[in-house]
Design an enzyme around this catalytic site. Structure first.
Site, PDB file in Angstrom:
ATOM      1  NE  ARG A 159      98.540  37.375  79.385  1.00  0.00           N
ATOM      2  CZ  ARG A 159      97.333  37.236  79.932  1.00  0.00           C
ATOM      3  NH1 ARG A 159      96.258  37.287  79.191  1.00  0.00           N
ATOM      4  NH2 ARG A 159      97.218  37.047  81.228  1.00  0.00           N
ATOM      5  CE  LYS A 197      95.047  38.658  71.887  1.00  0.00           C
ATOM      6  NZ  LYS A 197      95.373  37.717  72.947  1.00  0.00           N
ATOM      7  NE  ARG A 220      84.988  31.655  80.513  1.00  0.00           N
ATOM      8  CZ  ARG A 220      83.883  31.072  80.970  1.00  0.00           C
ATOM      9  NH1 ARG A 220      82.714  31.642  80.787  1.00  0.00           N
ATOM     10  NH2 ARG A 220      83.932  29.941  81.647  1.00  0.00           N
TER      11      ARG A 220
END
Ligand code: BTN
Length: 323
Positions: free
Chosen positions: A122, A187, A320
């Protein structure tokens, strides 16, 4: 990978003589030796035992289209127009776009690669795609009803991947808006949805690319904390074919339901995995700070700022946690 058939034979970790390998592959012993050399050059660790043969020293986890298909139900198989596994591609998303250009009307295209030379992430980032280690998988899906009905689709795809991982026994799978898959603070997987134009009025072609870190133990230059299945659960012998089949089944089922219910049918399940919920958040441009409150029916993220709820639109801005 030219040595795929050889690696399949060696995958049991036993010693195989050059003669028996040559017979099974229908080639000469010299050709076997060349294939062994090529596989070693590709990074496979193969021991040569004088007078006895060859033995693969590390586990290989080869991707195979037939093995993936065999793990899907007959009903799901019948909905797939094509499923291909490539040894190497620039990007599986790019490949789906090329395939669609040749065949506009086929419904569901699926493609996987063992290695991507230009994996896309992304926001124009690269997606690390080392050979043989992870899952790089893209879907070409068709939705009817115009662009407006696609609100929340990328969140739904993230949820589908999270559910497939949970089916594989992975605990604590969380979603970081809009569609990153996290295990605890790292992640594990990412999704890149690329909307293509209308094939005809109201008929939209969507490319959904999914990357799941499976065996990866090293990665350089990644901005955020990452993990892989092997890192999170080192005692499991992860099999990419099984994982691919579970992700494919989950994504196809979710897409079918999404076409009927839209994001509404998934919102509460998505919220239950939301890792931003209740967290102090800020937008990356620093313009908005508040507390995470989940998503609305379009998949926009909601932040409580001084008693007011503010909306952050997917694709426009990143969020975030504020430390
Ligand atoms: C992200 O940045 O989190 C999205 C990563 C998406 C990576 C996958 S790997 C398979 C597919 N092909 C690509 O080039 N990208 C996606």
């Amino acid at each position: 990978m030219k040595s795929r058939a050889l690696l399949n034979l060696l995958a049991d970790g036993q010693i195989h003589s050059g003669e028996s390998l040559a017979a099974s592959l229908g080639v000469s012993r010299t050709a076997v030796w060349k294939q062994i050399k090529r596989a070693v050059d590709e990074g496979y660790s193969i021991e040569t035992i004088r007078g006895r043969g060859y033995r693969l020293m590390t586990m290989v986890d080869l991707l195979d289209a037939e093995a993936i298909m065999a793990r899907l139900s007959t009903q799901l198989r019948s909905t797939i127009t094509s499923l291909k596994v490539h040894d190497e591609l620039d990007s599986t998303n790019a490949e789906i776009i090329r395939q669609r250009a040749q065949n506009r009307s086929s419904e569901t295209l699926i493609c996987l690669a063992d290695h991507q030379t230009a994996g896309r992430g992304r926001r124009g980032r690269q997606w690390q795609s080392p050979r043989g280690e992870n899952l790089y998988l893209s879907f070409g899906l068709i939705f009817r009803g115009g662009f407006a009905m696609l609100d929340g689709l990328s969140l739904v795809l993230g949820l589908a991947v999270a559910q497939a991982l949970e089916k594989q026994g992975v605990n604590d799978v969380g979603l970081k808006w809009p569609n990153d898959i996290f295990v605890r603070d790292s992640k594990l997987a990412g999704i890149l949805v690329e909307l293509q134009g209308e094939l005809e009025e109201g008929v939209i072609h969507v490319v959904a690319g999914i990357g799941v870190n499976v065996h990866m133990s090293r990665a350089e230059g990644l901005e955020q904390a990452w993990t892989s299945l092997a890192r999170s659960m080192p005692d499991r012998a992860w099999q990419r074919n099984q994982l691919a089949a579970d992700v494919i089944a989950s994504v196809l089922q979710a897409s079918e339901q999404f076409a009927v219910t839209g994001f509404e049918g998934f919102r509460s399940r998505w919220q239950s995995r939301d890792i931003f919920n209740g967290q102090p958040l800020t937008t990356v441009d620093g313009m908005l700070s508040g507390t995470g409150c989940g998503v609305d029916y379009q998949g926009n993220y909601l932040i409580a700022v001084d008693g007011e709820i503010e909306k952050v639109r997917a694709g426009e801005i990143s969020l975030r946690t504020r430390s």
